[in-house]
Design a protein around this motif. Structure first.
Motif, PDB file in Angstrom:
ATOM      1  N   ARG A 343       0.852  -1.192   0.000  1.00 14.57           N
ATOM      2  CA  ARG A 343       0.000   0.000   0.000  1.00 14.57           C
ATOM      3  C   ARG A 343       0.886   1.239   0.000  1.00 14.57           C
ATOM      4  O   ARG A 343       1.841   1.323   0.763  1.00 14.57           O
ATOM      5  N   TYR A 344       0.536   2.188  -0.869  1.00 13.33           N
ATOM      6  CA  TYR A 344       1.301   3.445  -0.940  1.00 13.33           C
ATOM      7  C   TYR A 344       0.310   4.601  -1.040  1.00 13.33           C
ATOM      8  O   TYR A 344      -0.025   5.075  -2.106  1.00 13.33           O
ATOM      9  N   ASP A 345      -0.145   5.060   0.109  1.00 12.30           N
ATOM     10  CA  ASP A 345      -1.208   6.068   0.141  1.00 12.30           C
ATOM     11  C   ASP A 345      -0.722   7.492  -0.100  1.00 12.30           C
ATOM     12  O   ASP A 345      -1.520   8.381  -0.377  1.00 12.30           O
ATOM     13  N   GLY A 346       0.590   7.722   0.001  1.00  9.97           N
ATOM     14  CA  GLY A 346       1.077   9.099  -0.098  1.00  9.97           C
ATOM     15  C   GLY A 346       1.653   9.472  -1.441  1.00  9.97           C
ATOM     16  O   GLY A 346       1.920  10.646  -1.707  1.00  9.97           O
ATOM     17  N   LEU A 347       1.847   8.518  -2.329  1.00  4.23           N
ATOM     18  CA  LEU A 347       2.621   8.777  -3.551  1.00  4.23           C
ATOM     19  C   LEU A 347       1.908   9.739  -4.507  1.00  4.23           C
ATOM     20  O   LEU A 347       2.523  10.669  -5.030  1.00  4.23           O
ATOM     21  N   VAL A 348       0.615   9.540  -4.741  1.00  7.50           N
ATOM     22  CA  VAL A 348      -0.103  10.417  -5.680  1.00  7.50           C
ATOM     23  C   VAL A 348      -0.092  11.852  -5.156  1.00  7.50           C
ATOM     24  O   VAL A 348       0.097  12.811  -5.911  1.00  7.50           O
ATOM     25  N   GLY A 349      -0.240  12.019  -3.821  1.00  9.75           N
ATOM     26  CA  GLY A 349      -0.218  13.339  -3.192  1.00  9.75           C
ATOM     27  C   GLY A 349       1.081  14.086  -3.431  1.00  9.75           C
ATOM     28  O   GLY A 349       1.101  15.322  -3.456  1.00  9.75           O
ATOM     29  N   MET A 350       2.194  13.345  -3.641  1.00  6.46           N
ATOM     30  CA  MET A 350       3.491  13.997  -3.898  1.00  6.46           C
ATOM     31  C   MET A 350       3.473  14.736  -5.236  1.00  6.46           C
ATOM     32  O   MET A 350       4.245  15.653  -5.468  1.00  6.46           O
ATOM     33  N   PHE A 351       2.588  14.302  -6.150  1.00  7.91           N
ATOM     34  CA  PHE A 351       2.515  14.937  -7.476  1.00  7.91           C
ATOM     35  C   PHE A 351       1.400  15.968  -7.556  1.00  7.91           C
ATOM     36  O   PHE A 351       1.395  16.807  -8.436  1.00  7.91           O
ATOM     37  N   ASP A 352       0.406  15.849  -6.681  1.00  5.06           N
ATOM     38  CA  ASP A 352      -0.749  16.741  -6.765  1.00  5.06           C
ATOM     39  C   ASP A 352      -0.390  18.110  -6.209  1.00  5.06           C
ATOM     40  O   ASP A 352       0.104  18.215  -5.088  1.00  5.06           O
ATOM     41  N   PRO A 353      -0.652  19.189  -6.980  1.00  5.06           N
ATOM     42  CA  PRO A 353      -0.282  20.536  -6.511  1.00  5.06           C
ATOM     43  C   PRO A 353      -0.934  20.881  -5.164  1.00  5.06           C
ATOM     44  O   PRO A 353      -0.356  21.590  -4.350  1.00  5.06           O
ATOM     45  N   LYS A 354      -2.128  20.332  -4.928  1.00  5.90           N
ATOM     46  CA  LYS A 354      -2.808  20.619  -3.651  1.00  5.90           C
ATOM     47  C   LYS A 354      -2.546  19.523  -2.629  1.00  5.90           C
ATOM     48  O   LYS A 354      -3.133  19.519  -1.535  1.00  5.90           O
ATOM     49  N   GLY A 355      -1.712  18.558  -3.002  1.00  2.04           N
ATOM     50  CA  GLY A 355      -1.369  17.477  -2.070  1.00  2.04           C
ATOM     51  C   GLY A 355      -2.517  16.524  -1.783  1.00  2.04           C
ATOM     52  O   GLY A 355      -2.516  15.821  -0.787  1.00  2.04           O
ATOM     53  N   ARG A 356      -3.530  16.484  -2.695  1.00  2.00           N
ATOM     54  CA  ARG A 356      -4.668  15.578  -2.492  1.00  2.00           C
ATOM     55  C   ARG A 356      -4.199  14.144  -2.581  1.00  2.00           C
ATOM     56  O   ARG A 356      -3.529  13.759  -3.543  1.00  2.00           O
ATOM     57  N   LYS A 357      -4.579  13.351  -1.607  1.00  2.00           N
ATOM     58  CA  LYS A 357      -4.095  11.970  -1.568  1.00  2.00           C
ATOM     59  C   LYS A 357      -5.076  11.031  -2.261  1.00  2.00           C
ATOM     60  O   LYS A 357      -6.289  11.226  -2.167  1.00  2.00           O
ATOM     61  N   VAL A 358      -4.537  10.053  -2.956  1.00  2.00           N
ATOM     62  CA  VAL A 358      -5.359   8.965  -3.501  1.00  2.00           C
ATOM     63  C   VAL A 358      -4.767   7.671  -2.944  1.00  2.00           C
ATOM     64  O   VAL A 358      -3.645   7.306  -3.294  1.00  2.00           O
ATOM     65  N   PRO A 359      -5.480   6.996  -2.042  1.00  2.00           N
ATOM     66  CA  PRO A 359      -4.934   5.753  -1.489  1.00  2.00           C
ATOM     67  C   PRO A 359      -4.772   4.708  -2.598  1.00  2.00           C
ATOM     68  O   PRO A 359      -5.627   4.597  -3.476  1.00  2.00           O
ATOM     69  N   CYS A 360      -3.654   3.970  -2.582  1.00  2.00           N
ATOM     70  CA  CYS A 360      -3.407   2.955  -3.618  1.00  2.00           C
ATOM     71  C   CYS A 360      -2.815   1.699  -2.988  1.00  2.00           C
ATOM     72  O   CYS A 360      -2.041   1.779  -2.027  1.00  2.00           O
TER      73      CYS A 360
END
Length: 486
Positions: A343-360
């Motif tokens: 599980r990597y819940d923080g990775l998408v947030g690293m790319f999102d300008p607003k830091g929105r997280k997408v759990p994966c």
């Protein structure tokens, strides 16, 4: 008059030098010998036989991914260098950087997970179940004999989105179980742990926060080297206190199932740590779902599993093939990892300008190692591998029938039948039959003078040498029926 011959000589010498220079540029015989014919280090060619094995494995993997409702995506083979930087921890040094071509600093992709996270953030996708099969690149010094390369395929399946805990995670483990069972690679175990349990364990054992990641990479070596070596690396190289190392040792040598989770939930130290408690609670839930899937026999909760990548936040797992060394050894020996994920819940947030997280949560199937095992196995069994799917060879027993063969093969191709013929005007029947034996073509459709008069085709079954006359209009259907039984 006397200087003329020497002038002529120097002119001739100049012209010869020019011609030799041109020859060198065009690549004469000398140039050929200097040229080394090899594939670059850490890569290999795949001939028809190897590709047949690969396609068989890919087919099993893709059908499993599709069975679980995954869509397919693809991303570029290179990304902006900054996309990949800082996502892989100590492994970042293995990223292939490309030369600056027109103002963008690029790197070859190192895996399929970071490009997936970039794709989600860029397209504002918050919910997807996808698979992706493609080549990735690592500037490693690989032991190719063990199925490790610098260019290799990854087969990834990921579930992105906000869901109730552990349901997608359990499905990922079920997928690994299905694929490894389907490929019949032998006995395997899927080790499971949780990043939060690891971090909680390090905290209660007295590891300073700054040393979590580096101690984690030491623990990850426990499947390859004994505890004593890992302990001396932690203490000697990484400056951990011997007491902390010994406390870690008590935990990381534990593995089991639900009963171990229950025991650790009661552990006086671990149960006081918020992270560890969360992780153990989820692990218990995971095991309940895996019990419903009926696969806990192959799952081991293993506290030494640490998986090196920086981006994992929760459950982590790794599938390992087991090899019974001999009858006298009770404990099976691991042959190496063939799948992993987490599980990597923080990775998408690293790319999102607003830091929105997408759990994966996702899994990657290590196909190169699987291919090496399948190749070795087929070599040992001496089973003949078919490298084509041809169903029928269009042949003739007499001369002057090329036109008739071309007409018939065209009819078969148009009807979707996989057919071949020999590229000769008047091939000998024996050579045509031998070609079928060599390539594993199961049927021969023979046209002859008499058959043409009677409106039939002689269909020969290569394995039994049985021959039947089939009406021309029924030939396609007859080939389909007979090859579906092969």
């Amino acid at each position: 008059l006397s200087p003329a011959p020497s002038l002529l000589h120097s002119q001739i010498a100049k012209e010869v030098a020019k011609l030799l220079d041109m020859k060198a540029q065009l690549g004469g015989d000398e140039g050929k010998q200097k040229f080394v014919l090899k594939t670059p280090k850490g890569t290999r060619d795949f001939g028809p036989k190897e590709m047949a094995i690969r396609e068989r494995a890919f087919k099993a993997i893709i059908s499993c991914f599709k069975r679980h409702g995954a869509e397919v995506i693809d991303t570029p083979v290179f990304e902006l260098k900054e996309t990949l930087t800082g996502k892989y921890g100590e492994d970042s040094k293995l990223i292939y950087d490309l030369k600056d071509q027109g103002g963008e600093l690029l790197s070859l992709r190192y895996d399929l997970t970071v490009p997936f996270a970039r794709y989600l953030a860029m397209n504002k996708i918050t919910n997807i179940k996808r698979y992706h099969i493609a080549k990735v690149y690592r500037r490693d010094n690989p032991a190719m004999t063990r199925g490790r390369y610098r260019e290799f395929y990854q087969c990834d399946f990921d579930i992105a989105g906000q869901f109730d805990p552990m349901i997608p995670d359990a499905e990922c483990l079920k997928i690994v179980h299905e694929i490894l069972s389907d490929l019949q690679l032998g006995d395997f175990v899927i080790k499971v742990n949780d990043r939060r349990i690891l971090d909680g364990m390090f905290a209660v054992c007295g590891v300073p926060d700054s040393k979590f990641r580096t101690i984690c990479s030491s623990v990850d070596k426990l499947d390859k080297v004994p505890w004593e070596e890992v302990r001396s690396e932690m203490v000697g190289e990484k400056g951990l206190s011997p007491e902390a190392a010994d406390r870690i040792g008590e935990y990381v040598q534990l593995h089991g199932g639900l009963e171990l989770i229950e025991r650790l939930l009661q552990d006086p130290k671990l149960s006081q740590n918020k992270l560890a408690k969360e992780g153990l609670g989820d692990m218990k839930l995971l095991f309940e779902y895996l019990t419903l899937f009926g696969i806990t026999g192959k799952i081991s909760f293993d506290l030494s599993l640490a998986r090196g990548l920086d981006y994992y936040t929760g459950v982590i797992f790794e599938a390992v093939l087991l090899q019974q060394e001999n009858q006298h050894v009770e404990e099976p020996v691991s042959v190496g990892s063939v799948a992993g994920g987490g599980r990597y819940d923080g990775l998408v947030g690293m790319f999102d300008p607003k830091g929105r997280k997408v759990p994966c949560v996702g899994v990657s199937i290590g196909v190169e190692r699987i291919f090496s095992i399948l190749e070795q196995r087929l070599e040992a069994s001496e089973e003949k591998i078919r490298t084509t799917e041809t169903q029928v060879l269009v042949a003739s027993a007499q001369k002057k029938l090329l036109e008739e063969r071309l007409k018939l093969i065209s009819e078969l191709w148009d009807a979707g039948i996989k057919a071949e013929m020999l590229y000769k005007k008047n091939p000998k029947l024996l050579n045509q039959l031998q070609y079928c034996e060599d390539t594993g073509i199961p049927l021969v459709a023979i046209v002859g003078e008499q058959e043409l008069k009677d409106g039939v085709v002689k269909l020969r079954i290569v394995a039994t040498r049985e021959e039947v006359n089939v009406r021309r209009e029924s030939l396609v259907e007859e080939i389909r029926i007979r090859t579906s039984q092969c």
